[in-house]
Write a protein that holds these residues in place. Structure first.
Motif, mmCIF file in Angstrom:
data_model
loop_
_atom_site.group_PDB
_atom_site.id
_atom_site.type_symbol
_atom_site.label_atom_id
_atom_site.label_comp_id
_atom_site.label_asym_id
_atom_site.label_seq_id
_atom_site.Cartn_x
_atom_site.Cartn_y
_atom_site.Cartn_z
ATOM 1 N N GLY A 151 -28.169 67.336 47.022
ATOM 2 C CA GLY A 151 -28.906 65.675 46.641
ATOM 3 C C GLY A 151 -29.315 64.945 47.749
ATOM 4 N N ALA A 152 -27.623 65.065 48.266
ATOM 5 C CA ALA A 152 -26.730 63.784 48.226
ATOM 6 C C ALA A 152 -27.827 62.904 50.049
ATOM 7 C CB ALA A 152 -25.481 63.369 47.963
ATOM 8 N N ALA A 153 -27.665 61.744 50.129
ATOM 9 C CA ALA A 153 -28.010 61.900 51.635
ATOM 10 C C ALA A 153 -26.580 62.299 52.753
ATOM 11 C CB ALA A 153 -27.858 60.393 52.167
ATOM 12 N N PHE A 154 -27.171 63.275 53.451
ATOM 13 C CA PHE A 154 -25.974 63.663 54.431
ATOM 14 C C PHE A 154 -25.557 63.308 55.230
ATOM 15 C CE2 PHE A 154 -24.789 65.911 58.108
ATOM 16 C CZ PHE A 154 -24.236 67.421 57.617
ATOM 17 N N SER A 188 -23.310 60.211 54.654
ATOM 18 C CA SER A 188 -22.647 58.621 53.758
ATOM 19 C C SER A 188 -21.539 60.079 53.506
ATOM 20 C CB SER A 188 -23.592 58.812 52.351
ATOM 21 O OG SER A 188 -23.832 60.573 51.949
ATOM 22 N N GLY A 189 -20.827 58.542 53.097
ATOM 23 C CA GLY A 189 -19.445 58.772 53.226
ATOM 24 C C GLY A 189 -18.600 59.251 53.594
ATOM 25 N N THR A 190 -17.630 59.916 53.932
ATOM 26 C CA THR A 190 -17.450 59.872 55.162
ATOM 27 C C THR A 190 -18.079 60.514 57.036
ATOM 28 O OG1 THR A 190 -16.487 62.347 55.344
ATOM 29 C CG2 THR A 190 -15.281 60.546 53.981
ATOM 30 N N ARG A 191 -19.263 61.087 56.346
ATOM 31 C CA ARG A 191 -20.168 61.049 57.492
ATOM 32 C C ARG A 191 -20.993 60.359 58.019
ATOM 33 N NH1 ARG A 191 -22.754 65.742 54.141
ATOM 34 N NH2 ARG A 191 -20.952 67.114 53.160
ATOM 35 N N ARG A 192 -20.526 60.506 59.074
ATOM 36 C CA ARG A 192 -21.574 58.720 59.988
ATOM 37 C C ARG A 192 -22.369 60.002 60.891
ATOM 38 N NH1 ARG A 192 -20.378 55.999 56.331
ATOM 39 N NH2 ARG A 192 -19.105 54.848 56.019
ATOM 40 N N LYS A 193 -24.133 59.464 60.858
ATOM 41 C CA LYS A 193 -24.754 59.214 62.019
ATOM 42 C C LYS A 193 -24.352 59.143 63.320
ATOM 43 C CE LYS A 193 -28.721 58.595 63.172
ATOM 44 N NZ LYS A 193 -30.058 57.555 62.962
ATOM 45 N N PRO A 194 -24.739 60.350 64.002
ATOM 46 C CA PRO A 194 -23.815 59.791 65.611
ATOM 47 C C PRO A 194 -25.321 59.102 66.153
ATOM 48 C CG PRO A 194 -24.159 62.168 65.434
ATOM 49 C CD PRO A 194 -23.955 61.732 63.605
ATOM 50 N N ARG A 195 -24.843 58.943 67.328
ATOM 51 C CA ARG A 195 -26.102 58.272 68.910
ATOM 52 C C ARG A 195 -25.157 59.116 69.970
ATOM 53 N NH1 ARG A 195 -25.854 52.303 70.713
ATOM 54 N NH2 ARG A 195 -24.421 53.615 71.827
ATOM 55 N N PRO A 196 -26.028 59.951 70.136
ATOM 56 C CA PRO A 196 -25.857 60.710 71.232
ATOM 57 C C PRO A 196 -25.866 59.606 72.851
ATOM 58 C CG PRO A 196 -28.302 61.361 70.059
ATOM 59 C CD PRO A 196 -27.672 60.466 69.020
ATOM 60 N N LEU A 197 -25.378 59.822 73.701
ATOM 61 C CA LEU A 197 -24.457 58.711 74.210
ATOM 62 C C LEU A 197 -25.152 59.701 76.048
ATOM 63 C CD1 LEU A 197 -21.315 57.387 73.175
ATOM 64 C CD2 LEU A 197 -23.392 56.905 72.485
ATOM 65 N N ARG A 198 -25.719 58.661 77.647
ATOM 66 C CA ARG A 198 -26.385 59.216 77.560
ATOM 67 C C ARG A 198 -26.041 58.230 78.825
ATOM 68 N NH1 ARG A 198 -31.648 58.982 79.508
ATOM 69 N NH2 ARG A 198 -32.978 58.205 78.529
ATOM 70 N N PHE A 199 -25.799 58.893 80.469
ATOM 71 C CA PHE A 199 -25.061 57.422 81.578
ATOM 72 C C PHE A 199 -27.002 56.979 81.922
ATOM 73 C CE2 PHE A 199 -25.972 56.580 85.922
ATOM 74 C CZ PHE A 199 -24.617 55.579 86.381
ATOM 75 N N ILE A 200 -27.494 56.063 81.962
ATOM 76 C CA ILE A 200 -28.885 55.166 82.598
ATOM 77 C C ILE A 200 -28.498 54.083 83.577
ATOM 78 C CG2 ILE A 200 -31.002 54.015 81.787
ATOM 79 C CD1 ILE A 200 -30.134 54.786 78.882
ATOM 80 N N PRO A 201 -29.230 54.484 84.695
ATOM 81 C CA PRO A 201 -29.125 53.836 86.255
ATOM 82 C C PRO A 201 -28.428 52.574 85.311
ATOM 83 C CG PRO A 201 -29.798 55.819 86.481
ATOM 84 C CD PRO A 201 -29.525 56.178 84.785
ATOM 85 N N LEU A 202 -28.145 51.546 86.219
ATOM 86 C CA LEU A 202 -28.542 49.881 85.996
ATOM 87 C C LEU A 202 -29.940 49.633 86.296
ATOM 88 C CD1 LEU A 202 -25.149 48.715 86.397
ATOM 89 C CD2 LEU A 202 -26.103 48.772 84.466
ATOM 90 N N GLY A 203 -30.279 50.495 87.598
ATOM 91 C CA GLY A 203 -31.572 49.871 88.321
ATOM 92 C C GLY A 203 -32.654 51.403 87.711
ATOM 93 N N SER A 204 -33.059 51.743 86.297
ATOM 94 C CA SER A 204 -33.617 52.024 85.824
ATOM 95 C C SER A 204 -34.573 51.757 84.631
ATOM 96 C CB SER A 204 -32.909 53.185 84.709
ATOM 97 O OG SER A 204 -33.682 54.298 84.036
#
Length: 142
Positions: free
Chosen positions: A61-64, A66-82
């Motif tokens: 029942g604890a927040a998933f 939290s603690g040693t688990r850090r929420k990831p951030r999906p990373l992607r390439f975005i062209p500069l002129g996008s």
């Protein structure tokens, strides 16, 4: 298998002195590295977040996330002129890091398929510049 068009994908026995063959291997290697970067840094993280959204809880029942688990951030390439997103300074750094990953992965992939002897290690024929990686990423993003 991977398609090199008219070029046979022969491990270890291809004519590495043929610039067309080396260029074809480079192109295939760059495309493979771009797919791997997308799979590792965007798709896998997005799937993890779909399975465990920001507000999910664990079996106790604890927040998933939290603690040693850090929420990831999906990373992607975005062209500069996008036009899709305004490209932030942080995204510029992410783009460069993804390009560095693509450059290194593609070069290792090339060296796996191009027969080189000990005298050719570090040879420019298997070299991929950061600019080549960025151009390939931008082309694939279109």
């Amino acid at each position: 298998g991977e398609d090199l068009g008219p070029f046979p994908f022969i491990v270890g026995n291809a004519d590495c002195s043929d610039p067309e063959y080396v260029l074809a291997v480079k192109k295939v290697s760059l495309n493979w590295a771009i797919r791997e970067a997308h799979r590792l840094f965007y798709v896998a993280m997005d799937e993890l977040l779909q399975k465990h959204p920001a507000d999910s809880v664990d079996d106790d029942g604890a927040a998933f996330w939290s603690g040693t688990r850090r929420k990831p951030r999906p990373l992607r390439f975005i062209p500069l002129g996008s036009e899709e997103d305004e490209v932030s300074a942080q995204q510029v750094i992410i783009n460069e890091r993804i390009a560095q990953f693509v450059r290194s992965a593609a070069r290792l992939r090339m060296e796996s398929f191009l027969a080189v002897d000990d005298n050719q290690v570090g040879d420019e024929s298997s070299s991929i510049s950061l600019e080549e990686a960025l151009v390939s990423l931008e082309e694939q993003a279109k």
